[in-house]
Scaffold this active site. Structure first.
Site, PDB file in Angstrom:
ATOM      1  N   CYS A 194       0.861  -1.180   0.000  1.00 31.26           N
ATOM      2  CA  CYS A 194       0.000   0.000   0.000  1.00 31.26           C
ATOM      3  C   CYS A 194       0.900   1.232   0.000  1.00 31.26           C
ATOM      4  O   CYS A 194       1.649   1.455   0.974  1.00 31.26           O
ATOM      5  CB  CYS A 194      -0.860  -0.026   1.264  1.00 31.26           C
ATOM      6  SG  CYS A 194      -1.858   1.446   1.501  1.00 31.26           S
ATOM      7  N   CYS A 203      -0.913   3.761  -6.530  1.00 33.44           N
ATOM      8  CA  CYS A 203      -1.803   3.136  -5.544  1.00 33.44           C
ATOM      9  C   CYS A 203      -2.085   1.750  -6.085  1.00 33.44           C
ATOM     10  O   CYS A 203      -2.394   1.586  -7.274  1.00 33.44           O
ATOM     11  CB  CYS A 203      -3.104   3.937  -5.420  1.00 33.44           C
ATOM     12  SG  CYS A 203      -4.425   3.039  -4.553  1.00 33.44           S
TER      13      CYS A 203
HETATM   14  N1  DGL Z   1      -4.007   0.573  -2.116  1.00 31.92           N
HETATM   15  C1  DGL Z   1      -3.544   1.628  -1.317  1.00 31.92           C
HETATM   16  C2  DGL Z   1      -2.349   2.363  -1.895  1.00 31.92           C
HETATM   17  O1  DGL Z   1      -1.558   1.764  -2.603  1.00 31.92           O
HETATM   18  C3  DGL Z   1      -4.503   2.498  -0.580  1.00 31.92           C
HETATM   19  C4  DGL Z   1      -5.900   2.667  -1.060  1.00 31.92           C
HETATM   20  C5  DGL Z   1      -6.755   3.290   0.024  1.00 31.92           C
HETATM   21  O2  DGL Z   1      -7.076   2.550   0.948  1.00 31.92           O
HETATM   22  O3  DGL Z   1      -7.069   4.471  -0.055  1.00 31.92           O
HETATM   23  O4  DGL Z   1      -2.138   3.514  -1.626  1.00 31.92           O
END
Ligand code: DGL
Length: 273
Positions: free
Chosen positions: A70, A181
């Site tokens: 993430c 993301c």
């Molecule tokens: N998938 C996550 C990232 O790479 C975060 C998405 C979220 O929960 O806002 O930042």
């Protein structure tokens, strides 16, 4: 022992999937913090405490390494967590700004990420280090996280959302679109159709998994030599050992596990774009 991989939700499966292809002989724990998704529109204090709880969970579940799948969690919490949990290596994905700037051949670079990632100092420090020509622009796409969590990957609404968000940029001036993301990888087909052909999409998943491999190798903790070129997903997919958790609760429901299988198939398709 396990490799623990986590995200706020299904985005982190981008890295799990990549890791499974490169290290098919490892055991994995995948943790989606579904009680708290999305992270990208929360405060940094909230995200810090969620991440702390997940890493504690990983340390209690026989993990030899933790992969923060993430970008938002890495931006907010990776440094603090590495200081707090020194016995376990913590590797975190970050927007692939450096390779994007290097490969853009002087064209502009659009970094798409969550609002929290875009506002974090860590990303701006990274950009300052590598972006001598001031080529980088930012784009917040929190809506894609919501679409992904609903399982809505291809629809008129997704296309309209992205078309509207991209309309503020003269895309012919861009060479690279950074998917900053992990949820965004599910939308590569729609994005591909909306951006000009010369704009290349790039994300940090392969580089981050390779970094994890190097760390495990240096600690003599790889279960088998990693498959550097990757194995065939079709051939290995049913033999790789993964336990899936939603905010600490193990998923055993067959219908849910079937949805997860479908997500891997989608990611396998997206990996080829
Ligand atoms: N998938 C996550 C990232 O790479 C975060 C998405 C979220 O929960 O806002 O930042």
């Amino acid at each position: 022992m396990n490799i623990g991989i986590f995200d706020s939700g299904i985005g982190g499966m981008t890295l799990l999937h990549q890791a499974m292809v490169l290290m098919p002989h490892e055991n994995y724990i995948f943790y989606a913090d579904t009680d708290h998704v999305p992270y990208g529109t929360k405060t940094r204090e909230q995200v810090m405490s969620y991440v702390d709880a997940v890493i504690r969970f990983m340390t209690e579940h026989d993990c030899k390494a933790v992969l923060i799948a993430c970008n938002t969690a890495t931006a907010v919490a990776a440094d603090r967590m590495r200081t707090k949990y020194q016995s376990i290596p913590i590797i975190g994905i970050e927007p692939a700004v450096k390779p994007a700037v290097a490969e853009s051949e002087g064209k502009r670079v659009l970094v798409a990420a969550t609002p929290l990632t875009v506002h974090e100092k860590r990303l701006h420090k990274l950009v300052e280090r590598v972006d001598d020509g001031h080529l980088v622009d930012f784009l917040e796409l929190p809506g894609l996280v919501e679409f992904a969590e609903r399982g809505e990957f291809v629809s008129d609404r997704v296309t309209a959302y992205l078309r509207e968000k991209l309309s503020g940029y003269i895309l012919d001036r861009y060479g690279e679109l950074v998917l900053g993301c992990t949820h965004f990888n599910y939308f590569k087909d729609t994005l591909r159709a909306l951006i000009p052909p010369q704009v290349h999409m790039i994300d940090g998943s392969l580089g981050t998994v390779r970094q994890l491999m190097r760390v495990l190798d240096a600690r003599h903790e790889l279960s088998e030599p990693a498959a550097c070129g990757g194995v065939s997903w079709e051939q290995y997919k049913d033999d790789i050992c993964v336990r899936y958790f939603e905010s600490g609760r193990e998923i055993t429901d067959l219908a849910k596990l079937d949805v997860i299988r479908g997500l891997h198939e989608r990611l396998e398709e997206m990996r080829k774009i």
